[in-house]
Design a protein around this motif. Structure first.
Motif, mmCIF file in Angstrom:
data_model
loop_
_atom_site.group_PDB
_atom_site.id
_atom_site.type_symbol
_atom_site.label_atom_id
_atom_site.label_comp_id
_atom_site.label_asym_id
_atom_site.label_seq_id
_atom_site.Cartn_x
_atom_site.Cartn_y
_atom_site.Cartn_z
ATOM 1 N N LEU A 88 0.831 -1.203 0.000
ATOM 2 C CA LEU A 88 0.000 0.000 0.000
ATOM 3 C C LEU A 88 0.870 1.258 0.000
ATOM 4 O O LEU A 88 0.562 2.239 -0.681
ATOM 5 C CB LEU A 88 -0.905 -0.007 1.237
ATOM 6 C CG LEU A 88 -1.777 1.221 1.471
ATOM 7 C CD1 LEU A 88 -2.877 1.276 0.426
ATOM 8 C CD2 LEU A 88 -2.388 1.195 2.863
ATOM 9 N N ALA A 89 1.980 1.200 0.712
ATOM 10 C CA ALA A 89 2.810 2.392 0.860
ATOM 11 C C ALA A 89 3.609 2.712 -0.396
ATOM 12 O O ALA A 89 3.731 3.883 -0.779
ATOM 13 C CB ALA A 89 3.757 2.209 2.050
ATOM 14 N N PHE A 90 4.167 1.687 -1.043
ATOM 15 C CA PHE A 90 5.116 1.962 -2.129
ATOM 16 C C PHE A 90 4.553 1.716 -3.527
ATOM 17 O O PHE A 90 4.866 2.448 -4.458
ATOM 18 C CB PHE A 90 6.385 1.109 -1.935
ATOM 19 C CG PHE A 90 7.218 1.561 -0.772
ATOM 20 C CD1 PHE A 90 7.958 2.729 -0.838
ATOM 21 C CD2 PHE A 90 7.248 0.826 0.395
ATOM 22 C CE1 PHE A 90 8.710 3.159 0.241
ATOM 23 C CE2 PHE A 90 8.007 1.235 1.484
ATOM 24 C CZ PHE A 90 8.740 2.406 1.408
ATOM 25 N N LEU A 91 3.749 0.670 -3.691
ATOM 26 C CA LEU A 91 3.299 0.330 -5.040
ATOM 27 C C LEU A 91 1.997 1.011 -5.431
ATOM 28 O O LEU A 91 1.819 1.440 -6.570
ATOM 29 C CB LEU A 91 3.123 -1.196 -5.164
ATOM 30 C CG LEU A 91 4.404 -1.996 -5.253
ATOM 31 C CD1 LEU A 91 4.087 -3.479 -5.452
ATOM 32 C CD2 LEU A 91 5.276 -1.503 -6.403
ATOM 33 N N ILE B 49 -5.158 10.509 -0.376
ATOM 34 C CA ILE B 49 -5.777 9.228 -0.042
ATOM 35 C C ILE B 49 -4.775 8.291 0.628
ATOM 36 O O ILE B 49 -5.041 7.705 1.682
ATOM 37 C CB ILE B 49 -6.359 8.580 -1.313
ATOM 38 C CG1 ILE B 49 -7.403 9.508 -1.949
ATOM 39 C CG2 ILE B 49 -6.966 7.221 -1.009
ATOM 40 C CD1 ILE B 49 -7.800 9.120 -3.351
ATOM 41 N N ILE B 50 -3.614 8.147 0.000
ATOM 42 C CA ILE B 50 -2.627 7.192 0.503
ATOM 43 C C ILE B 50 -2.132 7.580 1.892
ATOM 44 O O ILE B 50 -2.016 6.741 2.792
ATOM 45 C CB ILE B 50 -1.439 7.108 -0.481
ATOM 46 C CG1 ILE B 50 -1.899 6.526 -1.814
ATOM 47 C CG2 ILE B 50 -0.311 6.262 0.106
ATOM 48 C CD1 ILE B 50 -2.436 5.113 -1.720
ATOM 49 N N GLY C 42 -0.250 16.993 7.675
ATOM 50 C CA GLY C 42 -1.682 17.163 7.907
ATOM 51 C C GLY C 42 -2.486 15.938 7.511
ATOM 52 O O GLY C 42 -3.377 15.495 8.243
ATOM 53 N N ALA C 43 -2.182 15.367 6.324
ATOM 54 C CA ALA C 43 -2.921 14.195 5.852
ATOM 55 C C ALA C 43 -2.653 12.980 6.745
ATOM 56 O O ALA C 43 -3.574 12.215 7.069
ATOM 57 C CB ALA C 43 -2.521 13.885 4.406
ATOM 58 N N LEU C 44 -1.394 12.808 7.166
ATOM 59 C CA LEU C 44 -1.077 11.699 8.070
ATOM 60 C C LEU C 44 -1.730 11.902 9.431
ATOM 61 O O LEU C 44 -2.190 10.949 10.068
ATOM 62 C CB LEU C 44 0.445 11.584 8.226
ATOM 63 C CG LEU C 44 1.215 11.150 6.958
ATOM 64 C CD1 LEU C 44 2.704 11.359 7.157
ATOM 65 C CD2 LEU C 44 0.919 9.699 6.620
#
Length: 369
Positions: free
Chosen positions: A26-29, A187-188, A267-269
């Motif tokens: 989810l984090a990289f690809l 989103i991510i 902010g998103a995190l």
């Protein structure tokens, strides 16, 4: 905040990540896959518009005008018609998007110096394509008309010369891909941290965390640090995909993009951490993060629709969508090459959003069981 305790929490989160392959994917690809998928799937360019022709004149002049349509690349001849009644049938079946009707006497009117007319009938069920197709048609007819006047040694009284800045080819990819960087990272980033605290509750490790002498702020910031580094790497990755795969120009400062991305990602995190602290379930947290980020970022950030044409209440609501500010940043740096003197308002608002995100996550997170 104690630096040692902060780094210990961050190291613990890194160890969690190394053991969780799904989170790593989810984090990289996922960001790179999404930018490739949406970059190819979303396009506002209209080409090869299916066109029918009803040429009552049948002269060299009418063929010359029609050749201008076909050579433009925007229109594709599908059918030559004999009667006007055939137009309705083709439009009803969706075989054509537009019909061009050239009346009798078209060439004689032009040769006599009178105004000649041509009719365009478009399928308005797709209003966007119909508007663009008619605009292309008007531009081609205007260009042909000017060429006739030049050939006849009667120069137009006003000569108009226009030039498009920043996106000379008017390619929708150049506008979409930088916007995707903002939307996808919204989103991510929220989804990444939406799993952190909820994972502690589901795996029963919250008791260990509660027993440690770390403060709530140290837990929130310590857990956020690894994802902040991942988020910055994702920004670099999707930007490189945009430049080298889609050919989007990058005219601004990479350092400024990273600096403003840092403010936005915090902010998103923080929003993701807030959701994770509220939900206490990874599944629920993921769903909440998707709803809270995907729709606002796609629909209310200015990515899909111009904010100026939205109803006034929605326009006011868009000020609460951080992707709106990051979108201006990415498009400004990619296409215009603008600096902090232009983007300082967006940068300041993203810093405010980051402070609010961290504050809200810290307030909601409770170490008590």
């Amino acid at each position: 905040m104690n630096r040692t305790r902060l780094l210990a929490v961050a190291r613990k989160e890194v160890l969690h990540l190394r053991r969780d392959r799904r989170s790593l994917i989810l984090a990289f690809l996922l960001p790179v896959l999404l930018v490739i998928l949406f970059g190819y799937a979303i396009s506002w360019d209209v080409k090869d518009i299916e066109t029918a022709v009803l040429d009552h004149d049948g002269s060299g002049r009418s063929r010359e005008l029609l050749n201008a349509f076909w050579s433009s690349g925007y229109f594709r001849l599908v059918a030559r018609l004999e009667r006007p009644s055939e137009i309705d049938a083709l439009l009803d079946r969706g075989t054509i998007r537009i019909a061009l009707v050239i009346p009798p006497g078209f060439a004689s009117d032009l040769d006599a110096g009178r105004t000649a007319q041509i009719q365009g009938i478009a399928d308005g069920t797709d209003a966007n394509t119909a508007t663009i197709a008619l605009a292309y048609a008007r531009a081609i007819v205007r260009s042909y008309s000017n060429r006739i006047r030049v050939a006849g040694s009667r120069a137009p009284p006003i000569e108009s010369r226009t030039r498009v800045w920043y996106n000379e080819d008017l390619s929708s990819k150049n506008m979409i891909v930088p916007g995707l960087v903002a939307v996808i990272m919204t989103i991510i980033a929220a989804m990444l941290t939406s799993l952190t605290i909820a994972r502690e509750w589901e795996r029963g490790t919250m008791e260990q965390l509660a027993a440690t002498p770390v403060s709530r702020l140290e837990v929130v910031v310590g857990k956020l640090l690894p994802y902040l580094a991942i988020g910055l790497m994702d920004v670099v990755g999707v930007s490189l995909v945009g430049v080298f795969l889609f050919g989007v120009p990058f005219r601004g400062s990479a350092a400024l993009l990273m600096m403003l991305s840092l403010a936005f990602l915090i902010g998103a995190l923080g929003l993701g951490m807030f959701i994770s602290a509220v939900a206490r379930s990874q599944l629920l947290a993921t769903q909440l993060a998707m709803v809270a980020t995907f729709l606002p970022a796609f629909l209310l950030s200015g990515f899909m629709y111009d904010i100026a044409v939205m109803p006034k209440p929605l326009q006011a609501f868009t000020y609460l969508v951080p992707a709106r500010y990051f979108l201006v940043v990415t498009r400004g740096i990619f296409l215009k090459g603008v600096g902090i003197e232009v983007l300082r308002v967006q940068g300041l608002l993203m810093i405010v959003f980051a402070v609010i995100g961290l504050f809200a996550a810290t307030m909601v997170f409770k170490k008590e069981l």
